[in-house]
Design a protein around this motif. Structure first.
Motif, PDB file in Angstrom:
ATOM      1  N   GLU A  35       0.818  -1.216   0.000  1.00 44.39           N
ATOM      2  CA  GLU A  35       0.000   0.000   0.000  1.00 44.39           C
ATOM      3  C   GLU A  35       0.853   1.268   0.000  1.00 44.39           C
ATOM      4  O   GLU A  35       0.390   2.333  -0.382  1.00 44.39           O
ATOM      5  CB  GLU A  35      -0.975   0.004   1.186  1.00 44.39           C
ATOM      6  CG  GLU A  35      -0.344   0.185   2.570  1.00 44.39           C
ATOM      7  CD  GLU A  35       0.186  -1.125   3.143  1.00 44.39           C
ATOM      8  OE1 GLU A  35       0.373  -2.096   2.385  1.00 44.39           O
ATOM      9  OE2 GLU A  35       0.416  -1.178   4.368  1.00 44.39           O
ATOM     10  N   THR A  36       2.135   1.158   0.404  1.00 44.20           N
ATOM     11  CA  THR A  36       2.988   2.361   0.455  1.00 44.20           C
ATOM     12  C   THR A  36       3.669   2.573  -0.900  1.00 44.20           C
ATOM     13  O   THR A  36       3.270   3.451  -1.659  1.00 44.20           O
ATOM     14  CB  THR A  36       4.031   2.241   1.576  1.00 44.20           C
ATOM     15  OG1 THR A  36       4.822   1.071   1.374  1.00 44.20           O
ATOM     16  CG2 THR A  36       3.374   2.215   2.942  1.00 44.20           C
ATOM     17  N   THR A 154       5.998   3.768  -7.387  1.00 44.02           N
ATOM     18  CA  THR A 154       4.599   3.592  -6.996  1.00 44.02           C
ATOM     19  C   THR A 154       3.816   2.839  -8.072  1.00 44.02           C
ATOM     20  O   THR A 154       2.605   2.746  -8.010  1.00 44.02           O
ATOM     21  CB  THR A 154       3.939   4.955  -6.698  1.00 44.02           C
ATOM     22  OG1 THR A 154       4.149   5.820  -7.818  1.00 44.02           O
ATOM     23  CG2 THR A 154       4.558   5.600  -5.455  1.00 44.02           C
ATOM     24  N   LYS A 175      -1.303   0.895  -9.201  1.00 48.70           N
ATOM     25  CA  LYS A 175      -0.649   1.968  -8.439  1.00 48.70           C
ATOM     26  C   LYS A 175      -0.807   1.786  -6.935  1.00 48.70           C
ATOM     27  O   LYS A 175      -1.816   1.263  -6.473  1.00 48.70           O
ATOM     28  CB  LYS A 175      -1.268   3.306  -8.823  1.00 48.70           C
ATOM     29  CG  LYS A 175      -0.769   3.814 -10.147  1.00 48.70           C
ATOM     30  CD  LYS A 175      -1.171   5.262 -10.356  1.00 48.70           C
ATOM     31  CE  LYS A 175      -0.749   5.701 -11.752  1.00 48.70           C
ATOM     32  NZ  LYS A 175      -1.591   6.742 -12.302  1.00 48.70           N
ATOM     33  N   CYS A 176       0.181   2.270  -6.174  1.00 49.87           N
ATOM     34  CA  CYS A 176       0.118   2.182  -4.714  1.00 49.87           C
ATOM     35  C   CYS A 176      -0.809   3.266  -4.160  1.00 49.87           C
ATOM     36  O   CYS A 176      -0.792   4.404  -4.623  1.00 49.87           O
ATOM     37  CB  CYS A 176       1.507   2.363  -4.118  1.00 49.87           C
ATOM     38  SG  CYS A 176       2.689   1.144  -4.721  1.00 49.87           S
ATOM     39  N   ALA A 177      -1.581   2.910  -3.131  1.00 43.26           N
ATOM     40  CA  ALA A 177      -2.590   3.830  -2.597  1.00 43.26           C
ATOM     41  C   ALA A 177      -1.994   4.947  -1.740  1.00 43.26           C
ATOM     42  O   ALA A 177      -2.384   6.105  -1.853  1.00 43.26           O
ATOM     43  CB  ALA A 177      -3.622   3.048  -1.788  1.00 43.26           C
ATOM     44  N   VAL A 178      -1.030   4.618  -0.886  1.00 41.35           N
ATOM     45  CA  VAL A 178      -0.473   5.637   0.021  1.00 41.35           C
ATOM     46  C   VAL A 178       0.588   6.473  -0.700  1.00 41.35           C
ATOM     47  O   VAL A 178       0.583   7.704  -0.637  1.00 41.35           O
ATOM     48  CB  VAL A 178       0.138   5.000   1.293  1.00 41.35           C
ATOM     49  CG1 VAL A 178       0.764   6.061   2.191  1.00 41.35           C
ATOM     50  CG2 VAL A 178      -0.936   4.228   2.062  1.00 41.35           C
ATOM     51  N   GLY A 179       1.522   5.825  -1.371  1.00 42.20           N
ATOM     52  CA  GLY A 179       2.466   6.535  -2.237  1.00 42.20           C
ATOM     53  C   GLY A 179       3.759   6.966  -1.586  1.00 42.20           C
ATOM     54  O   GLY A 179       4.736   7.234  -2.271  1.00 42.20           O
ATOM     55  N   GLY A 199       2.995   6.960   6.161  1.00 40.07           N
ATOM     56  CA  GLY A 199       1.545   6.827   6.026  1.00 40.07           C
ATOM     57  C   GLY A 199       0.768   6.965   7.329  1.00 40.07           C
ATOM     58  O   GLY A 199      -0.409   7.336   7.317  1.00 40.07           O
ATOM     59  N   GLU A 293      -3.409  12.984  -1.397  1.00 43.35           N
ATOM     60  CA  GLU A 293      -3.171  13.009  -2.839  1.00 43.35           C
ATOM     61  C   GLU A 293      -1.720  13.410  -3.132  1.00 43.35           C
ATOM     62  O   GLU A 293      -1.080  12.849  -4.016  1.00 43.35           O
ATOM     63  CB  GLU A 293      -4.140  14.015  -3.458  1.00 43.35           C
ATOM     64  CG  GLU A 293      -4.334  13.879  -4.939  1.00 43.35           C
ATOM     65  CD  GLU A 293      -5.409  14.858  -5.414  1.00 43.35           C
ATOM     66  OE1 GLU A 293      -6.560  14.428  -5.546  1.00 43.35           O
ATOM     67  OE2 GLU A 293      -5.095  16.050  -5.616  1.00 43.35           O
ATOM     68  N   GLN A 296       0.420  10.429  -2.537  1.00 42.33           N
ATOM     69  CA  GLN A 296       0.239   9.412  -3.566  1.00 42.33           C
ATOM     70  C   GLN A 296       0.957   9.776  -4.861  1.00 42.33           C
ATOM     71  O   GLN A 296       1.427   8.905  -5.577  1.00 42.33           O
ATOM     72  CB  GLN A 296      -1.257   9.197  -3.810  1.00 42.33           C
ATOM     73  CG  GLN A 296      -1.567   7.782  -4.204  1.00 42.33           C
ATOM     74  CD  GLN A 296      -2.570   7.731  -5.342  1.00 42.33           C
ATOM     75  OE1 GLN A 296      -3.213   8.729  -5.682  1.00 42.33           O
ATOM     76  NE2 GLN A 296      -2.698   6.569  -5.932  1.00 42.33           N
ATOM     77  N   ARG A 297       1.059  11.073  -5.163  1.00 37.80           N
ATOM     78  CA  ARG A 297       1.593  11.475  -6.471  1.00 37.80           C
ATOM     79  C   ARG A 297       3.037  11.958  -6.449  1.00 37.80           C
ATOM     80  O   ARG A 297       3.643  12.141  -7.500  1.00 37.80           O
ATOM     81  CB  ARG A 297       0.726  12.592  -7.049  1.00 37.80           C
ATOM     82  CG  ARG A 297      -0.682  12.117  -7.276  1.00 37.80           C
ATOM     83  CD  ARG A 297      -1.407  13.003  -8.257  1.00 37.80           C
ATOM     84  NE  ARG A 297      -2.804  12.626  -8.301  1.00 37.80           N
ATOM     85  CZ  ARG A 297      -3.774  13.428  -8.673  1.00 37.80           C
ATOM     86  NH1 ARG A 297      -3.489  14.670  -9.024  1.00 37.80           N
ATOM     87  NH2 ARG A 297      -5.021  13.012  -8.701  1.00 37.80           N
TER      88      ARG A 297
END
Ligand code: AMP
Ligand code: MG
Length: 343
Positions: A35-36, A154, A175-179, A199, A293, A296-297
């Motif tokens: 998730e990271t 990610t 794609k990973c949710a947490v990022g 996270g 966000e 994540q990005r």
């Protein structure tokens, strides 16, 4: 070496999970989704397999790895004791993006702990990661699956861009949710201490533990010759190839500043929706009011910067230092090699 790609979107995709797990059991390297960020996994109990991680990434030998488990009970053989505080943290945040540092047993090879007498343990929440750990039947040591120093991956594409041909396989689950990477907290000292923001926020940790210490390395560069508690924090890290500079000020001040240096060699890393106002090429990394966000990005935006032709200098907006933004700030600070201009 040809890197295999497994497309696995569900923990029930048993055939492919088993194939990837077999590579891990046999001492191979598999990049796995969490998730990271994507992690580069090997059998944590096999020092020789773990050594291959350092080689594939070009990772400094003194930077220890996080060990990933799929069930709470799996922590017991890895550590000397599980203090009450660890149980409380696990109850609150496992599975999830929290890594807990505890005193290690001799089961942990020195390659994993990089010579420290502690080990960092996490139970990720990504269902495919958990299924892979379970199928492998061993805990998995896994740092981020990037070339050492570059932004963490990610997506499976990011992993392949860095490590194709150097690892046995990558499991692509999107794609990973947490990022950003997990929060690292150590319980090896008297008072719990945050070594790396991630996270799980400091505020969330304090709600469970009461007051915690924040390691100096979270906000600043270590002084010369000093060894930080979390060795990973001493390196310039997460960096695009261009020189990145954080510029701290409000939006009009930021635009003014960039204007003075505007050229085809400069670019901007800004909040989503600000791009049109910038005098040079701009990449967005999430909306100002949405730290999740941004997290994540961020790494994907740093990789996008590298894809811009001719860019040598990048000016970045300065994230806040509360909540999840602290993790974004911490990563950007390292990507900028601690270069911050205050307006
Ligand atoms: P990565 O998974 O690539 O983000 O790197 C793992 C991070 O966890 C690095 O910053 C390490 O320094 C940190 N870490 C791993 N094991 C330990 C440990 N035993 N004590 C302190 N920090 C650790
Ligand atoms: Mg890393």
């Amino acid at each position: 070496m040809q890197t295999k790609i497994f497309q696995i979107n569900s923990p029930n995709d048993t055939e492919k999970i088993e194939a990837a797990a077999a590579i891990l059991r046999n001492g191979g390297l598999v990049a796995i989704p969490t998730e990271t960020v994507y992690g580069l996994a090997a059998n944590a109990l096999d020092g020789e397999a773990v050594a291959k991680i350092f080689k594939a990434k070009g990772r400094p030998q003194d930077n220890p790895l996080i060990v990933h488990i799929s069930r709470f009970e799996e922590v017991f053989p890895l550590v000397k004791a599980v203090p009450d505080m660890a149980v409380k943290l696990a109850d609150a945040f496992w599975p999830g993006p929290l890594t807990i540092v505890l005193e290690k047993t001799t089961l942990i090879p020195h390659e994993v702990s990089a010579g420290l007498d502690t080990v960092a343990v996490r139970m990720p929440s990504h269902p495919v990661a958990r299924a892979l750990i379970k199928a492998a039947g061993v805990p998995l040591a896994a740092p981020s699956a990037n070339t050492s120093g570059s932004p963490s991956p990610t997506s499976a594409r990011h992993v392949l861009d860095d490590l194709e041909g150097r690892i046995d396989a990558v499991v692509d689950a999107g794609k990973c949710a947490v990022g950003v990477e997990s929060t690292v907290i150590t319980l090896a000292g008297k008072i719990p201490r945050l070594l790396r923001p991630g996270g799980i926020t400091p505020e969330q940790l304090e709600a469970v533990l009461g007051k915690i210490e924040i390691d100096l390395a979270v906000f600043s560069a270590p002084s010369m010759g000093e060894t930080p508690a979390s060795p990973g924090m001493k390196y310039k890290h997460y960096s695009p190839k261009a020189r990145l500079i954080i510029v701290k000020g409000n939006l009009p001040e930021f635009i003014d500043y960039v204007q003075k240096d505007a050229s085809s060699n400069t670019a901007v890393l800004c909040y989503e929706g600000e791009q049109e106002m910038m005098p040079v090429k701009a990449i967005g990394f999430g909306r100002l009011e949405n730290p999740a966000e941004q997290a994540q990005r961020l790494f994907s935006a740093l990789r996008q910067i590298d894809a811009l032709p001719h860019v040598q200098t990048v000016f970045a907006r300065c994230p806040a230092t509360r909540g999840l933004s602290l993790a974004v700030y911490n990563r950007l600070l390292r990507a900028a090699a601690f270069e911050v201009i205050e307006l």
